[in-house]
Design an enzyme around this catalytic site. Sequence first.
Site, PDB file in Angstrom:
ATOM      1  N   ASP A 121       1.346   8.598   0.916  1.00  0.00           N
ATOM      2  CA  ASP A 121       0.312   9.634   0.887  1.00  0.00           C
ATOM      3  C   ASP A 121      -1.010   9.042   1.357  1.00  0.00           C
ATOM      4  O   ASP A 121      -1.221   7.820   1.302  1.00  0.00           O
ATOM      5  CB  ASP A 121       0.161  10.232  -0.516  1.00  0.00           C
ATOM      6  CG  ASP A 121      -0.321   9.219  -1.553  1.00  0.00           C
ATOM      7  OD1 ASP A 121       0.203   8.083  -1.547  1.00  0.00           O
ATOM      8  OD2 ASP A 121      -1.200   9.556  -2.371  1.00  0.00           O
ATOM      9  N   GLU A 188      -0.125   7.744  -4.736  1.00  0.00           N
ATOM     10  CA  GLU A 188      -0.987   6.631  -5.150  1.00  0.00           C
ATOM     11  C   GLU A 188      -2.459   6.998  -5.109  1.00  0.00           C
ATOM     12  O   GLU A 188      -3.241   6.573  -5.964  1.00  0.00           O
ATOM     13  CB  GLU A 188      -0.728   5.416  -4.248  1.00  0.00           C
ATOM     14  CG  GLU A 188      -1.393   4.122  -4.723  1.00  0.00           C
ATOM     15  CD  GLU A 188      -2.822   3.948  -4.213  1.00  0.00           C
ATOM     16  OE1 GLU A 188      -3.538   3.065  -4.720  1.00  0.00           O
ATOM     17  OE2 GLU A 188      -3.221   4.706  -3.296  1.00  0.00           O
TER      18      GLU A 188
END
Length: 481
Positions: A121, A188
């Site tokens: 991400d 994250e």
Amino acid sequence: MKKYIINGIGTLLIVLVLVTITLAILAQTKQPDVKEELFPVNEEEAIENLSNAVKFKTVSTEDRKDINYKEFTRFLTFLKETYPTVYKQLEVETVNEYSVVLKWAGADETAQPIGLTSHYDVVPVAKGTEKDWEQDAFSGKVDEQFIWGRGTLDDKVGVIGTLEAIKYLVEDNYIPKQDIYLLFGHDEEIGGDEGAAKLTEYFKEKDIQLKYILDEGGAIVKGMVPGVEKPVGVIGVAEKGSATAILSVKGSGGHSSQPKSMTNVGRLSKAIANLEEKQFNASISGPTEELFEFTAPEMSFMYKYIFENQWLFKPVIKKILLSKPATAAVVRTTIAPTIFHAGDKDNILPEKAEAIINLRVMPGDTLADLQKQMEKMIDDDQVKIKIEGNEASKVSSTTSESFKSIQKAVRSVDDQVVVAPYIMIGASDSKHYAEIADDAYRFLPIKMEEDSLERMHGTNERIEKKAYLESIQFYIHLLKQ
């Protein structure tokens, strides 16, 4: 008598100088002596694969309802289609829909496995900055020198880099000694609670304890350590904790035409000013002390003389480090006031004022001790303090076989790099993964441009093609060890 005293002092000074000079001259390097070796990976294909990976808008937003998970699914499909030999050879399991575990079975079932972790991400492009990008943030543009776009540094480069390395090794019929796990998290950038945390639970349920995990974190940077001309690769052996201190004051309000000599806003402002003026104690210890132990032998002589004699020059070194925010952050718990709440009308004194302060916590500092120190620094019973959050991670070993393996892998790609431990001042998914590993190391094997840290979450994120290709070489060396 006076003459004997002066002569005695003079003799002691001469001895002191000779001893300190000798310590500097005899300083032994802590860098492993390895031979450079590069493997014949398909560089054009590797560059194209990272470029294509960047094009998926796997953007994490604070409000999870706004996340377009279709892009995440498309990205995972892209990985499977791009690396068919890897997905055929390794066991693949999806965790919590969007995070992935890949297991590469080793030859020795009794050998303790290791884990290489990355996240795919990325952070959003800040509104209003779209036109400031030289290339579109999700274009994956490749020019003569760079690959452009979100994820080229943070952290699709880790996902693609490890897959490229394993692809090369699988096609070369290599079998690792121990089991190798790849852990790809999907959130994250917003804490990892649905990605890395769930992956950690997966390993706990299977009762798998890793020898070490290697996550993102430090990198290879030039000019980072004073007196060291060579690039320095810093491996995070710990990361600072993150806590929130809530300061509050309650009292009578009233009309602004009749203010007290000390209002709630003034009292709280004074408390914050006291914290910023006094600060927490600084200490050169733990990972920061080890950073200089590993780099001092590589310094020019004057710096080497100082840093090889920390027992004598620590006060001077500490003063130098405290002179800049970036280096002050590695020697003390930091105080950063970020939010202030008080009042809602310009002619009414607020009955309550509240301030939010972000603390980045050094190893060894507890939240309870920090609260006591803050109460002492503020010295005002009417200012209430509440601290909540996380303390620093445990400190991983720098003498272990695991740390030395990472060192060797770095220098096998470029033997001019000085590899050293440090304290990571940001946060990573390893705060979750550390629970399932004997040691946790935070290192992205990339030579960074001087402004790469600003680009990472900012405008014009990009990576030099050469740096990316060298990261693949690093992973190959690490896995072959």
